[in-house]
Design an enzyme around this catalytic site. Structure first.
Site, short mmCIF file in Angstrom:
data_model
loop_
_atom_site.label_atom_id
_atom_site.label_comp_id
_atom_site.label_asym_id
_atom_site.label_seq_id
_atom_site.Cartn_x
_atom_site.Cartn_y
_atom_site.Cartn_z
N LYS A 52 0.85 -1.20 0.00
CA LYS A 52 0.00 0.00 0.00
C LYS A 52 0.88 1.25 0.00
O LYS A 52 0.64 2.19 -0.75
CB LYS A 52 -0.94 -0.02 1.22
CG LYS A 52 -2.03 -1.09 1.09
CD LYS A 52 -2.80 -1.31 2.38
CE LYS A 52 -3.72 -2.53 2.25
NZ LYS A 52 -4.40 -2.90 3.49
N GLN A 96 -4.28 -1.73 9.71
CA GLN A 96 -4.18 -3.06 9.09
C GLN A 96 -4.71 -4.14 10.04
O GLN A 96 -4.34 -4.18 11.22
CB GLN A 96 -2.70 -3.34 8.74
CG GLN A 96 -2.48 -4.62 7.96
CD GLN A 96 -3.16 -4.61 6.59
OE1 GLN A 96 -3.06 -3.65 5.84
NE2 GLN A 96 -3.85 -5.69 6.27
N ASP A 119 -10.72 2.50 4.12
CA ASP A 119 -11.07 1.08 3.96
C ASP A 119 -12.58 0.92 3.78
O ASP A 119 -13.04 -0.14 3.37
CB ASP A 119 -10.64 0.29 5.21
CG ASP A 119 -9.24 -0.30 5.06
OD1 ASP A 119 -8.82 -0.55 3.91
OD2 ASP A 119 -8.59 -0.53 6.09
#
Ligand code: NAP
Length: 288
Positions: A52, A96, A119
């Site tokens: 990412k 994460q 997200d």
């Protein structure tokens, strides 16, 4: 059969974002800044976060990585999220997953300012998605919509069977496929581990979206001739011929199914690369 090339599409999207960042730089506008939080040192999480951050660098986004020991307390992590929420220079924040067991994931997700939740996991974004309002869509389902759109795949009135009902893939994609929009307007059936006779559902499907986590679960005899197959699965199986000792396979038996379907996403190179591209799209959107 046509391959749905998520890798090529992800490169196209990243190039479009790169141009947009360039325009922002030229006009003196804010440059998108994505912040990732990584707790502990799970090797898979390390790889995901690294990819990412690397993608941010490729397209000209600013990025920051905040790392914490797996012993960090829930209260301290929530405090750090608050600090980032209040930093006007950071536009997107992701934590994460998975997190250590002593940390309540829901509390963490809900602590993120929903406007920075790239997200798309915050209940505010999930709620807005369900109401078909503008929001950050969960990145993997967003990537699936982008693939369907890119290849002009008809979804209206189609029978769509989603296998899996996780919060991050199965459940949101089932909502999105039935919303009154394109891609959407499909008649959606959601299957899960309690579904009796899975094949009786998948055989009737015009579109199958498999997000299960069981290597090659979907076989040719479970698929209707001409169906569209979206394979979200990313499973490692042993392969002595590979240097690493393993290879990645999806939830669909690609070799069996490829001659029976009209379109299929490969693994790797299908949905996977689109997830990162859509995370970047959400970050760009959070900056505007
Ligand atoms: P998950 O949270 O483990 O959910 C799996 C779902 O499959 C659950 O809803 C489960 O049902 C259902 N299931 C399990 N066995 C089943 C069976 N025999 N028949 C029908 N349904 C069954 O998994 P996930 O996070 O959604 O991930 C699924 C797969 O996608 C994994 O391989 C993962 O690595 C991959 N993935 C890929 C990306 C990407 O970017 N390409 C992103 C996320 C995930 P219950 O709810 O009843 O337990």
């Amino acid at each position: 059969m046509q391959i749905l090339d998520g890798k090529a599409l992800s490169i196209k999207i990243k190039n479009q974002i790169k141009e947009e960042v360039s325009r922002k730089k030229d006009s003196g506008a804010s440059i998108p800044h994505l912040c990732a939080i990584l707790v502990g040192n799970d090797p898979a999480s390390e790889t995901y976060v690294r990819n990412k951050i690397k993608s941010c660098e490729e397209i000209g986004f600013k990025s920051s990585l905040f790392r914490y020991e797996s012993s960090i307390s829930e209260a301290e992590l929530l405090h750090q999220i608050d600090v980032i929420n209040n930093d006007p220079d950071i536009h997107g924040l992701l934590v994460q997953l998975p997190l250590p067991k002593h940390i309540d994931v829901s509390k963490v997700v809900e602590k993120i300012d929903y406007r920075k939740d790239v997200d798309g996991f915050h209940p505010m974004n999930i709620g807005r998605m369900a109401k078909n309002l503008p929001c950050a869509l969960p990145a993997t389902p967003y990537g699936i919509l982008k693939i369907l759109e890119e290849y002009n795949i008809e979804t209206k009135g189609k029978n769509c069977v989603v296998v899996g009902r996780s919060q991050i893939v199965g459940s949101p994609i089932s909502i999105l496929m039935s919303r009154p929009a394109y891609p959407g307007n499909a008649t959606v059936t959601v299957c899960h581990s309690h579904t009796i006779d899975l094949a009786s559902y998948t055989r009737k499907a015009d579109i199958i979206i498999a997000a299960v986590g069981i290597p090659q679960l979907i076989k040719a005899d479970m698929v209707k001739e001409g169906a569209v197959i979206i394979d979200v699965g990313m499973n490692r199986i042993d392969d002595a011929s590979k240097k690493s000792g393993f290879r990645l396979v999806g939830d669909v038996d690609f070799n069996e199914v490829k001659d029976k379907c009209s379109y299929i996403t490969p693994v790797p190179g299908g949905v996977g690369p689109m997830t990162i591209a859509c995370l970047l799209l959400n970050t760009l959107q959070a900056t505007n």
